[in-house]
Motif scaffolding. Structure first.
Motif, mmCIF file in Angstrom:
data_model
loop_
_atom_site.group_PDB
_atom_site.id
_atom_site.type_symbol
_atom_site.label_atom_id
_atom_site.label_comp_id
_atom_site.label_asym_id
_atom_site.label_seq_id
_atom_site.Cartn_x
_atom_site.Cartn_y
_atom_site.Cartn_z
ATOM 1 N N LEU A 163 7.730 6.658 16.675
ATOM 2 C CA LEU A 163 6.840 5.558 16.269
ATOM 3 C C LEU A 163 5.738 6.287 15.304
ATOM 4 N N ARG A 164 5.791 5.943 13.862
ATOM 5 C CA ARG A 164 4.845 6.479 12.965
ATOM 6 C C ARG A 164 3.377 5.950 13.247
ATOM 7 N N HIS A 165 2.479 7.216 13.146
ATOM 8 C CA HIS A 165 1.182 6.512 13.418
ATOM 9 C C HIS A 165 0.800 5.789 12.235
ATOM 10 N N GLU A 166 1.336 5.805 11.010
ATOM 11 C CA GLU A 166 1.080 5.057 9.790
ATOM 12 C C GLU A 166 -0.287 5.839 8.961
ATOM 13 N N THR A 167 -1.217 5.953 9.726
ATOM 14 C CA THR A 167 -2.242 6.636 8.945
ATOM 15 C C THR A 167 -3.316 7.086 10.371
ATOM 16 N N PHE A 236 5.623 5.136 0.105
ATOM 17 C CA PHE A 236 5.374 3.669 0.102
ATOM 18 C C PHE A 236 6.097 3.169 -0.960
ATOM 19 N N ILE A 237 6.901 1.795 -0.751
ATOM 20 C CA ILE A 237 7.574 1.134 -1.771
ATOM 21 C C ILE A 237 7.189 -0.225 -1.630
ATOM 22 N N PRO A 238 6.707 -0.712 -2.684
ATOM 23 C CA PRO A 238 6.216 -2.519 -2.296
ATOM 24 C C PRO A 238 7.640 -3.253 -2.072
HETATM 25 N N1 5AD Z 1 7.551 1.353 2.223
HETATM 26 C C1 5AD Z 1 7.916 2.531 2.825
HETATM 27 N N2 5AD Z 1 7.794 2.532 4.112
HETATM 28 C C2 5AD Z 1 7.954 1.163 4.704
HETATM 29 N N3 5AD Z 1 8.001 1.203 6.077
HETATM 30 C C3 5AD Z 1 7.431 -0.010 6.535
HETATM 31 N N4 5AD Z 1 7.302 -0.819 5.068
HETATM 32 C C4 5AD Z 1 7.414 0.204 3.892
HETATM 33 C C5 5AD Z 1 7.154 0.240 2.689
HETATM 34 N N5 5AD Z 1 7.177 -0.714 2.213
HETATM 35 C C6 5AD Z 1 7.922 2.453 7.189
HETATM 36 C C7 5AD Z 1 6.550 2.372 8.128
HETATM 37 C C8 5AD Z 1 7.412 1.853 9.310
HETATM 38 C C9 5AD Z 1 8.898 2.532 8.949
HETATM 39 C C10 5AD Z 1 9.807 1.965 10.052
HETATM 40 O O1 5AD Z 1 9.136 2.334 7.735
HETATM 41 O O2 5AD Z 1 5.984 3.836 8.064
HETATM 42 O O3 5AD Z 1 6.764 2.790 10.525
#
Ligand code: 5AD
Ligand code: FES
Length: 352
Positions: A163-167, A236-238
């Motif tokens: 479970l990513r905390h994301e930030t 991060f990738i849009p």
């Molecule tokens: N770019 C990169 N990673 C992403 N995730 C979700 N959307 C994106 C994105 N646009 C990642 C999130 C999530 C995981 C399953 O994928 O960190 O927790």
């Protein structure tokens, strides 16, 4: 080479800890020579514990139906262009069977927050997998659930939870998620999983919208204190159907920063299981190899049925969506061999 940064790297390798400001300095110091030094220490640290082994986890994307609306994510509820699917119990077991014959001993069931997957349904699947493949680990990656639910799933045999905390910054969290989603609850879920004796994975995106150097330093501080058994980070990738569709990314800088963070995380927590993620492989053709060379030690080939792969599109141009599971495994095996690493076919549990 900047000597003050070199000193910080050596200190991190020896003490596994830096201050918030020191992390920020390290993150911000973009210097190829320093990155090499950092990677060298990270690889040495990992080698002492895991040799040159790379662990594989078979990823089964069980559903792209999600009740959440994370602003960055291609399968968020609000994306009406996303063609939804959900695998059946039988399909999931077939994926696991195929994976087992290919040598996988960990299955990761990942999906959106799909309320169809009640505790009862998930327990049935987990128990069947464990019964059929008792030598395998089951990892879940199904988002936020209640303490009770995590408990029931753990009792049914689930070993690990991602479970990513994301930030780790509450204000930043609020810029990436709608108001109905809560930073506090996300963190509480991680502590609940820990309490229930799961091997727990947290993680975050690199260069996500609004992210500052200081936010990343906070992520590192969080990892230092939480000591996750696993940690998933990727650039991060849009995604074209999200509000961040026009957010510009610099692929090379993202790649470089992700690798630097992988090395730092390895030094913070030497025994952490650290994947070179699909997102890293998506921003650069050799991204996953570079991740391993920076200190990662896990890869996660896709075991989902080919027919659904394109639909599990969290971000644009995700790789591995056209290949059969066997191809995916062979491809990664060859890639790892090409850089002097060996894929191993065991559960690959966390080593304390
Ligand atoms: N770019 C990169 N990673 C992403 N995730 C979700 N959307 C994106 C994105 N646009 C990642 C999130 C999530 C995981 C399953 O994928 O960190 O927790
Ligand atoms: Fe599904 Fe974020 S959109 S968890």
């Amino acid at each position: 080479m900047q000597n003050n940064i070199k000193y910080l790297i050596a200190k991190l390798a020896a003490e596994h800890s830096l201050t918030l400001d020191e992390y920020a300095l390290l993150i911000a110091s973009s210097d190829a020579e320093l990155d090499l030094y950092l990677a060298e220490l990270a690889v040495k640290t990992r080698k002492d514990i895991y040799s040159n082994f790379v662990y594989v986890r078979g990823l089964i994307e069980i559903s792209n139906i999600c009740k959440n609306n994370c602003y960055y994510c291609g399968i968020r509820r609000g994306n009406h262009n996303c063609e939804r699917y959900r695998l059946t119990h039988e399909q999931i077991l077939e994926c696991a069977s195929e994976g087992y014959s290919l040598g996988f001993r960990t299955f990761v069931m990942q999906g959106g927050e799909d309320s169809f997957f009640s505790d009862e349904i998930l327990c049935g699947i987990i128990k069947d997998i464990k019964l059929k493949f008792p030598d395998c680990a089951v990892t879940l990656s199904l988002g936020e659930r209640s303490y009770e639910s995590y408990k029931i799933l753990r009792e049914a045999g689930a070993d690990r939870y991602l479970l990513r905390h994301e930030t780790a910054d509450k204000a930043h969290y609020a810029k990436l998620h709608p108001a109905e989603m809560s930073y506090d609850n996300r963190m509480q879920c991680l502590y609940n999983l820990r309490k229930l004796n799961y091997q727990v994975g947290c993680g975050f995106m690199v260069n996500s919208p609004f992210q500052t150097i200081n936010n990343l330093a906070q992520d590192l501080k969080f990892i230092e204190s939480f000591k996750p058994e696993m940690c998933g980070i990727g650039p991060f990738i849009p995604h074209h159907d999200t509000q961040f569709r026009d957010y510009e990314i610099n692929k090379l800088k993202s790649l470089e920063l992700t690798c630097r963070l992988l090395s730092i995380i390895r030094l913070i927590h030497p025994s952490v299981l650290l994947p070179a993620t699909t997102a890293l492989g998506t921003i650069h053709p050799q991204g996953r190899e570079m991740g391993i060379k920076a200190g990662a030690n896990v890869v996660m080939p896709n075991l989902s049925p080919v027919a659904v792969r394109k639909k599990y599109e969290l971000y644009d141009n995700k790789i591995c969506t056209g290949d059969e599971s066997a191809q995916c495994k062979n491809c990664l095996e060859a890639r790892m061999r090409s850089i002097g690493y060996e894929i191993v076919s065991d559960r690959g549990d966390f080593k304390n």
